[in-house]
Design a protein around this motif. Structure first.
Motif, PDB file in Angstrom:
ATOM      1  N   ARG A   1      35.486  25.047  32.850  1.00  0.00           N
ATOM      2  CA  ARG A   1      35.460  25.370  34.490  1.00  0.00           C
ATOM      3  C   ARG A   1      36.617  25.430  34.935  1.00  0.00           C
ATOM      4  O   ARG A   1      36.819  26.455  35.695  1.00  0.00           O
TER       5      ARG A   1
ATOM      6  N   LEU B   1      38.435  28.959  33.847  1.00  0.00           N
ATOM      7  CA  LEU B   1      37.805  29.890  34.749  1.00  0.00           C
ATOM      8  C   LEU B   1      38.126  29.860  36.121  1.00  0.00           C
ATOM      9  O   LEU B   1      38.692  30.928  36.575  1.00  0.00           O
ATOM     10  N   LEU B   2      38.457  28.679  36.693  1.00  0.00           N
ATOM     11  CA  LEU B   2      39.019  28.566  38.056  1.00  0.00           C
ATOM     12  C   LEU B   2      40.525  29.042  38.141  1.00  0.00           C
ATOM     13  O   LEU B   2      40.956  29.849  39.120  1.00  0.00           O
TER      14      LEU B   2
ATOM     15  N   LEU C   1      34.334  36.390  36.489  1.00  0.00           N
ATOM     16  CA  LEU C   1      34.614  34.990  36.359  1.00  0.00           C
ATOM     17  C   LEU C   1      33.838  34.202  37.318  1.00  0.00           C
ATOM     18  O   LEU C   1      33.486  32.911  37.140  1.00  0.00           O
ATOM     19  N   ASP C   2      33.653  34.829  38.427  1.00  0.00           N
ATOM     20  CA  ASP C   2      33.138  33.962  39.711  1.00  0.00           C
ATOM     21  C   ASP C   2      31.770  33.777  39.555  1.00  0.00           C
ATOM     22  O   ASP C   2      31.424  32.622  39.613  1.00  0.00           O
TER      23      ASP C   2
ATOM     24  N   ALA D   1      31.716  31.009  36.705  1.00  0.00           N
ATOM     25  CA  ALA D   1      31.930  29.523  37.439  1.00  0.00           C
ATOM     26  C   ALA D   1      30.853  29.030  38.083  1.00  0.00           C
ATOM     27  O   ALA D   1      30.343  28.071  38.010  1.00  0.00           O
ATOM     28  N   ARG D   2      30.243  30.047  39.053  1.00  0.00           N
ATOM     29  CA  ARG D   2      29.118  29.418  39.935  1.00  0.00           C
ATOM     30  C   ARG D   2      27.922  29.097  38.979  1.00  0.00           C
ATOM     31  O   ARG D   2      27.198  28.338  39.140  1.00  0.00           O
TER      32      ARG D   2
ATOM     33  N   SER E   1      27.793  28.231  35.875  1.00  0.00           N
ATOM     34  CA  SER E   1      28.303  27.031  34.897  1.00  0.00           C
ATOM     35  C   SER E   1      27.693  25.725  35.197  1.00  0.00           C
ATOM     36  O   SER E   1      27.740  24.840  34.420  1.00  0.00           O
TER      37      SER E   1
ATOM     38  N   MET F   1      35.670  22.423  43.246  1.00  0.00           N
ATOM     39  CA  MET F   1      35.353  23.563  42.522  1.00  0.00           C
ATOM     40  C   MET F   1      34.779  24.597  43.555  1.00  0.00           C
ATOM     41  O   MET F   1      35.275  25.714  43.816  1.00  0.00           O
TER      42      MET F   1
ATOM     43  N   LEU G   1      36.781  28.068  45.010  1.00  0.00           N
ATOM     44  CA  LEU G   1      36.104  29.214  44.571  1.00  0.00           C
ATOM     45  C   LEU G   1      36.150  29.916  46.310  1.00  0.00           C
ATOM     46  O   LEU G   1      36.285  30.925  46.417  1.00  0.00           O
TER      47      LEU G   1
END
Length: 430
Positions: A37, A40-41, A72-73, A76-77, A79, A95, A99
């Protein structure tokens, strides 16, 4: 297959590999997921910096960065579903805030949101397709504890993360798969089973159909599912205050996380918006505020906040209801809202005394229509206190992270308005 499609597929394969990674040595697995994560961030934040460097030009490279940001957003959300079992409801606060800041910063560099949406639509991750990929791509060498994956909780979370790429039929297929996972289980509130007739939309036999934007089944981390409409029954004032926020089957805290907030708020607004509208119309007709109605509305907001384990405050729940429901007499609802907010902040033991209403003077442009009532000798204050107002400009990341609860509350109060948050709750920057 184009280079972009290959990269997208590679990201999805990596996501699935993390999902199916064995849970033996759970601390090591959690560390791997945290590092994943974090990567990704970090790339999301770098993409935003690159777009800002390109501004104000919108080039082909800019659109490619937009697409990668959205991909990717979404990952990430999404995940949160990689974790198994109960987790700290606020484990992803930092996180989510980063974001949020990345999107707010990028939003300032997008001259046309419709162009952005059109340019990035093809790379959005369909919740239904992700669920089917996990369901059909199950590895053959799974450990016994993973044989039932993806479980009902995973599918429920994915349903909460649907986007415009998911059409109604795909979502219905996902609901059917969810109900299959829950076969043999019963709702922890009403003790009825889960199937299409009990979970796909009819409220008490009337014609209130739950739209696609509201989940019909909610599955908390403990795994004891309940119908969305049963949540509505649970927050009606009664004598079960000691059970607020606890699963009615196992007695453990529900442990809802950020993924669950927006669909549950949508369901709340769908179920209780009409009640507030009806009571407000009655008060409008009588030109008199009802203390009983105001206290009942306040108690429902408090109960819903308790069921969410305090992830959303009662005041924020009321403000979200104001934004998301179209009321017959919005001016009257504003007056009611003042008293609801005041009742929610009264010191313990102090009784609510509602003010008297008087008719507003009809102006020269009134065309003979009835003017809404107003408070006697009292100007109508803003329903959004200054302390809750979302910032007009994105602030420094370190400042936002210093007070996560306040920032998350600002996001909730601002409403979704088509924004990109996992919860659909980030304020739209103009």
């Amino acid at each position: 297959m184009s280079g972009g499609q290959q990269r997208c597929k590679a990201f999805l394969v990596e996501f699935a590999q993390h999902y199916w990674s064995p849970s033996e040595g759970s601390c090591e697995r959690a560390d791997r997921l945290t590092r994943y994560r974090g990567r990704l961030l970090a790339e999301i934040e770098q993409l935003v910096m690159d777009v800002c460097h390109d501004a104000p030009r919108i080039t082909t490279a800019t659109r490619v960065r937009w697409q990668r940001f959205v991909l990717l957003d979404d990952l990430a959300r999404m995940s949160d579903v990689l974790f198994r079992g109960p987790i700290d409801p606020r484990h992803a606060d930092e996180m989510d805030l980063r974001l949020h800041h990345a999107w707010r910063t990028l939003r300032h560099q997008i001259p046309d949101l419709a162009d952005f949406a059109q340019s990035t639509r093809d790379v959005r991750i369909s919740a239904a397709k992700m669920a089917m990929m996990l369901e059909t791509g199950r590895p053959t060498d799974l450990l016994p504890d993973a044989l039932e994956l993806p479980d009902a909780r995973t599918l429920s979370c994915l349903l909460s993360l649907r986007c415009e790429k998911d059409d109604a039929e795909e979502l219905n297929e996902l609901y059917r798969l969810l109900c299959q996972k829950l076969q043999g289980c019963s709702c922890s509130h009403c003790h009825r089973g889960f199937d299409e007739s009990s979970s796909c939309g009819i409220f008490d036999g009337e014609q209130l159909t739950i739209p696609v934007t509201v989940p019909k089944v909610l599955v908390p981390p403990c795994g004891h599912a309940l119908h969305t409409l049963c949540i509505g029954e649970q927050i009606i004032p009664n004598d079960s205050a000691e059970s607020r926020g606890l699963c009615r089957q196992c007695g453990q805290p529900y442990g809802w996380t950020g993924i669950d907030v927006d669909p549950m708020v949508n369901a709340f607004c769908l179920m209780f918006g009409p009640y507030v509208d009806t009571r407000s119309q009655e008060m409008y007709a009588e030109k008199k505020l009802s203390t009983t109605a105001i206290l009942s509305i306040s108690e429902v907001c408090v109960n819903f906040s308790l069921e969410l384990s305090g992830l959303v405050s009662p005041s924020s729940i009321w403000l979200l209801l104001l934004r998301r429901h179209a009321f017959e007499h919005p001016d009257m609802v504003s007056l009611v809202g003042q008293e609801v907010l005041r009742s929610l902040t009264l010191p313990e033991g102090e009784e609510l005394e509602v003010p008297t209403l008087v008719d507003s003077p009809a102006g020269p442009q009134s065309d003979g229509l009835d003017a809404p009532p107003m408070l006697m000798d009292e100007a109508l204050p803003s329903l959004l206190p200054e302390s809750l107002s979302p910032p007009s400009e994105p602030s420094d990341v370190s400042e936002e992270l210093a007070e996560p609860s306040a920032v998350m509350l600002n996001q909730l109060v601002a409403g979704c308005d088509g924004d990109r948050s996992m919860n659909g709750l980030l304020p739209q920057t103009n």
